[in-house]
Scaffold this motif. Sequence first.
Motif, PDB file in Angstrom:
ATOM      1  N   LYS A 140      10.183   0.168 -10.362  1.00  0.00           N
ATOM      2  CA  LYS A 140       9.904  -0.939 -11.280  1.00  0.00           C
ATOM      3  C   LYS A 140       8.568  -0.720 -11.984  1.00  0.00           C
ATOM      4  CE  LYS A 140       9.611  -5.973 -11.558  1.00  0.00           C
ATOM      5  NZ  LYS A 140       8.386  -5.941 -12.389  1.00  0.00           N
ATOM      6  N   ARG A 141       7.572  -0.279 -11.224  1.00  0.00           N
ATOM      7  CA  ARG A 141       6.265  -0.042 -11.836  1.00  0.00           C
ATOM      8  C   ARG A 141       6.322   1.125 -12.818  1.00  0.00           C
ATOM      9  NH1 ARG A 141       2.335  -0.621  -6.634  1.00  0.00           N
ATOM     10  NH2 ARG A 141       0.755   0.213  -8.061  1.00  0.00           N
ATOM     11  N   LEU A 142       7.112   2.132 -12.512  1.00  0.00           N
ATOM     12  CA  LEU A 142       7.273   3.245 -13.452  1.00  0.00           C
ATOM     13  C   LEU A 142       7.963   2.766 -14.732  1.00  0.00           C
ATOM     14  CD1 LEU A 142       8.383   6.137 -11.053  1.00  0.00           C
ATOM     15  CD2 LEU A 142       6.146   5.855 -12.150  1.00  0.00           C
ATOM     16  N   ARG A 143       9.027   1.961 -14.578  1.00  0.00           N
ATOM     17  CA  ARG A 143       9.729   1.443 -15.761  1.00  0.00           C
ATOM     18  C   ARG A 143       8.799   0.588 -16.615  1.00  0.00           C
ATOM     19  NH1 ARG A 143      13.750   0.400 -11.992  1.00  0.00           N
ATOM     20  NH2 ARG A 143      13.399  -1.865 -12.068  1.00  0.00           N
ATOM     21  N   ASP A 144       8.001  -0.265 -15.959  1.00  0.00           N
ATOM     22  CA  ASP A 144       7.076  -1.130 -16.692  1.00  0.00           C
ATOM     23  C   ASP A 144       6.038  -0.306 -17.457  1.00  0.00           C
ATOM     24  OD1 ASP A 144       8.425  -3.305 -15.702  1.00  0.00           O
ATOM     25  OD2 ASP A 144       6.936  -3.794 -14.162  1.00  0.00           O
ATOM     26  N   ALA A 145       5.746   0.894 -16.953  1.00  0.00           N
ATOM     27  CA  ALA A 145       4.776   1.782 -17.605  1.00  0.00           C
ATOM     28  C   ALA A 145       5.446   2.731 -18.598  1.00  0.00           C
ATOM     29  CB  ALA A 145       4.012   2.585 -16.552  1.00  0.00           C
ATOM     30  N   GLY A 146       6.766   2.564 -18.779  1.00  0.00           N
ATOM     31  CA  GLY A 146       7.479   3.402 -19.734  1.00  0.00           C
ATOM     32  C   GLY A 146       7.776   4.802 -19.245  1.00  0.00           C
ATOM     33  N   LEU A 159      14.294   9.737  -7.335  1.00  0.00           N
ATOM     34  CA  LEU A 159      13.711   9.012  -6.214  1.00  0.00           C
ATOM     35  C   LEU A 159      14.802   8.745  -5.196  1.00  0.00           C
ATOM     36  CD1 LEU A 159      11.562   6.355  -8.147  1.00  0.00           C
ATOM     37  CD2 LEU A 159      10.807   8.575  -7.249  1.00  0.00           C
ATOM     38  N   ALA A 160      14.592   9.158  -3.946  1.00  0.00           N
ATOM     39  CA  ALA A 160      15.600   8.989  -2.903  1.00  0.00           C
ATOM     40  C   ALA A 160      14.953   8.385  -1.661  1.00  0.00           C
ATOM     41  CB  ALA A 160      16.246  10.332  -2.554  1.00  0.00           C
ATOM     42  N   GLY A 161      15.553   7.324  -1.132  1.00  0.00           N
ATOM     43  CA  GLY A 161      14.958   6.668   0.021  1.00  0.00           C
ATOM     44  C   GLY A 161      15.977   6.269   1.058  1.00  0.00           C
ATOM     45  N   PHE A 162      15.467   6.069   2.276  1.00  0.00           N
ATOM     46  CA  PHE A 162      16.293   5.614   3.389  1.00  0.00           C
ATOM     47  C   PHE A 162      15.658   4.374   4.001  1.00  0.00           C
ATOM     48  CE2 PHE A 162      17.133   6.301   8.144  1.00  0.00           C
ATOM     49  CZ  PHE A 162      18.274   5.514   8.136  1.00  0.00           C
ATOM     50  N   SER A 163      16.442   3.306   4.135  1.00  0.00           N
ATOM     51  CA  SER A 163      16.042   2.082   4.822  1.00  0.00           C
ATOM     52  C   SER A 163      14.765   1.489   4.193  1.00  0.00           C
ATOM     53  CB  SER A 163      15.878   2.371   6.317  1.00  0.00           C
ATOM     54  OG  SER A 163      15.845   1.184   7.069  1.00  0.00           O
ATOM     55  N   LEU A 168      10.529   2.295  -2.653  1.00  0.00           N
ATOM     56  CA  LEU A 168      10.862   3.013  -3.887  1.00  0.00           C
ATOM     57  C   LEU A 168      11.374   2.083  -4.975  1.00  0.00           C
ATOM     58  CD1 LEU A 168      12.544   6.387  -2.846  1.00  0.00           C
ATOM     59  CD2 LEU A 168      10.341   6.048  -3.967  1.00  0.00           C
ATOM     60  N   SER A 169      12.047   0.997  -4.604  1.00  0.00           N
ATOM     61  CA  SER A 169      12.534   0.067  -5.634  1.00  0.00           C
ATOM     62  C   SER A 169      11.370  -0.505  -6.428  1.00  0.00           C
ATOM     63  CB  SER A 169      13.373  -1.050  -5.002  1.00  0.00           C
ATOM     64  OG  SER A 169      12.578  -1.995  -4.303  1.00  0.00           O
ATOM     65  N   HIS A 170      10.260  -0.773  -5.742  1.00  0.00           N
ATOM     66  CA  HIS A 170       9.094  -1.323  -6.432  1.00  0.00           C
ATOM     67  C   HIS A 170       8.293  -0.232  -7.141  1.00  0.00           C
ATOM     68  CE1 HIS A 170       9.644  -5.464  -5.137  1.00  0.00           C
ATOM     69  NE2 HIS A 170      10.140  -4.940  -4.019  1.00  0.00           N
ATOM     70  N   VAL A 171       8.309   0.975  -6.606  1.00  0.00           N
ATOM     71  CA  VAL A 171       7.713   2.108  -7.329  1.00  0.00           C
ATOM     72  C   VAL A 171       8.453   2.309  -8.651  1.00  0.00           C
ATOM     73  CG1 VAL A 171       7.471   4.630  -7.311  1.00  0.00           C
ATOM     74  CG2 VAL A 171       6.797   3.284  -5.299  1.00  0.00           C
ATOM     75  N   GLY A 196       0.815  -1.207   0.000  1.00  0.00           N
ATOM     76  CA  GLY A 196       0.000   0.000   0.000  1.00  0.00           C
ATOM     77  C   GLY A 196       0.849   1.257   0.000  1.00  0.00           C
ATOM     78  N   GLU A 197       2.024   1.168   0.629  1.00  0.00           N
ATOM     79  CA  GLU A 197       2.923   2.318   0.660  1.00  0.00           C
ATOM     80  C   GLU A 197       3.400   2.671  -0.752  1.00  0.00           C
ATOM     81  OE1 GLU A 197       2.644   0.760   4.728  1.00  0.00           O
ATOM     82  OE2 GLU A 197       2.918  -0.183   2.780  1.00  0.00           O
ATOM     83  N   ALA A 198       3.656   1.658  -1.568  1.00  0.00           N
ATOM     84  CA  ALA A 198       4.044   1.911  -2.961  1.00  0.00           C
ATOM     85  C   ALA A 198       2.887   2.559  -3.724  1.00  0.00           C
ATOM     86  CB  ALA A 198       4.470   0.615  -3.640  1.00  0.00           C
ATOM     87  N   ASP A 199       1.671   2.065  -3.486  1.00  0.00           N
ATOM     88  CA  ASP A 199       0.494   2.683  -4.119  1.00  0.00           C
ATOM     89  C   ASP A 199       0.391   4.153  -3.742  1.00  0.00           C
ATOM     90  OD1 ASP A 199      -0.186   0.230  -5.230  1.00  0.00           O
ATOM     91  OD2 ASP A 199      -1.615  -0.271  -3.639  1.00  0.00           O
ATOM     92  N   ASP A 200       0.651   4.451  -2.465  1.00  0.00           N
ATOM     93  CA  ASP A 200       0.561   5.838  -1.999  1.00  0.00           C
ATOM     94  C   ASP A 200       1.627   6.712  -2.651  1.00  0.00           C
ATOM     95  OD1 ASP A 200      -1.530   5.052  -0.429  1.00  0.00           O
ATOM     96  OD2 ASP A 200      -0.496   5.268   1.489  1.00  0.00           O
ATOM     97  N   LEU A 201       2.864   6.195  -2.766  1.00  0.00           N
ATOM     98  CA  LEU A 201       3.916   6.989  -3.403  1.00  0.00           C
ATOM     99  C   LEU A 201       3.598   7.252  -4.868  1.00  0.00           C
ATOM    100  CD1 LEU A 201       7.300   5.705  -1.916  1.00  0.00           C
ATOM    101  CD2 LEU A 201       5.903   7.670  -1.230  1.00  0.00           C
TER     102      LEU A 201
END
Length: 214
Positions: A130-136, A115-119, A125-128, A90-95
């Motif tokens: 990936k979803r952005l890349r998959d969407a071009g 995109l910058a993340g901590f811990s 963010l890694s999965h966000v 759900g956190e990825a959906d929110d981002l």
Amino acid sequence: MNVHTQKSLIAGPVGNIEIAVDLPDAVREGTGGPRGIALVAHPHPLFGGTMDNKVAQTLARTLVQLNYIVYRSNFRGVGATDGVHDNGTGEADDLLAVLAHMRAQPGYADLPLVLAGFSFGTFVLSHVAKRLRDAGQAVERMVFVGTAASRWSVADVPENTLVIHGETDDTVPIQSVYDWARPQELPVVVIPGAEHFFHRKLHILKRIVVDAWR
């Protein structure tokens, strides 16, 4: 973060998402345009992580200095963000909802994205990404600090991702980051003597990010 930080609520998949926005001086004063937009993700909410975490704020301040318009948001159940912790899904959906809000701002649609993340934020963010890349949809660059490779299934990232880790991190042992980075041939920048929260090392963290942009 500072006197110019703008906090507000936006609509998310399960209710409100609390966001904070910081503008570079030139953008705020109307004397110049931004280099791009950036989204910073904070550490684990069940262990006190918020968008005001010192590492997250250091990343935000540094990216503002580099002339990015920087957004941070609180994960579910933190601050004024609705919902309950959802183990990253759900956190990825929110981002992604925050990113859609960012892109909808006048003039932001085509700006380069960082995109910058901590811990825990790196895992989400890694999965966000990936979803952005998959969407071009392109990401200019990613910055991962304290990558949570020992605790979560962090997705592969682009080859220009800046990975920074503390030598003495006992929350996420550095070996697990090496094991995650090795198959991707990703360099890892190690800060000697730094633990997971980079106490007394935040100035070095900032310098590494600034140097990477030169």
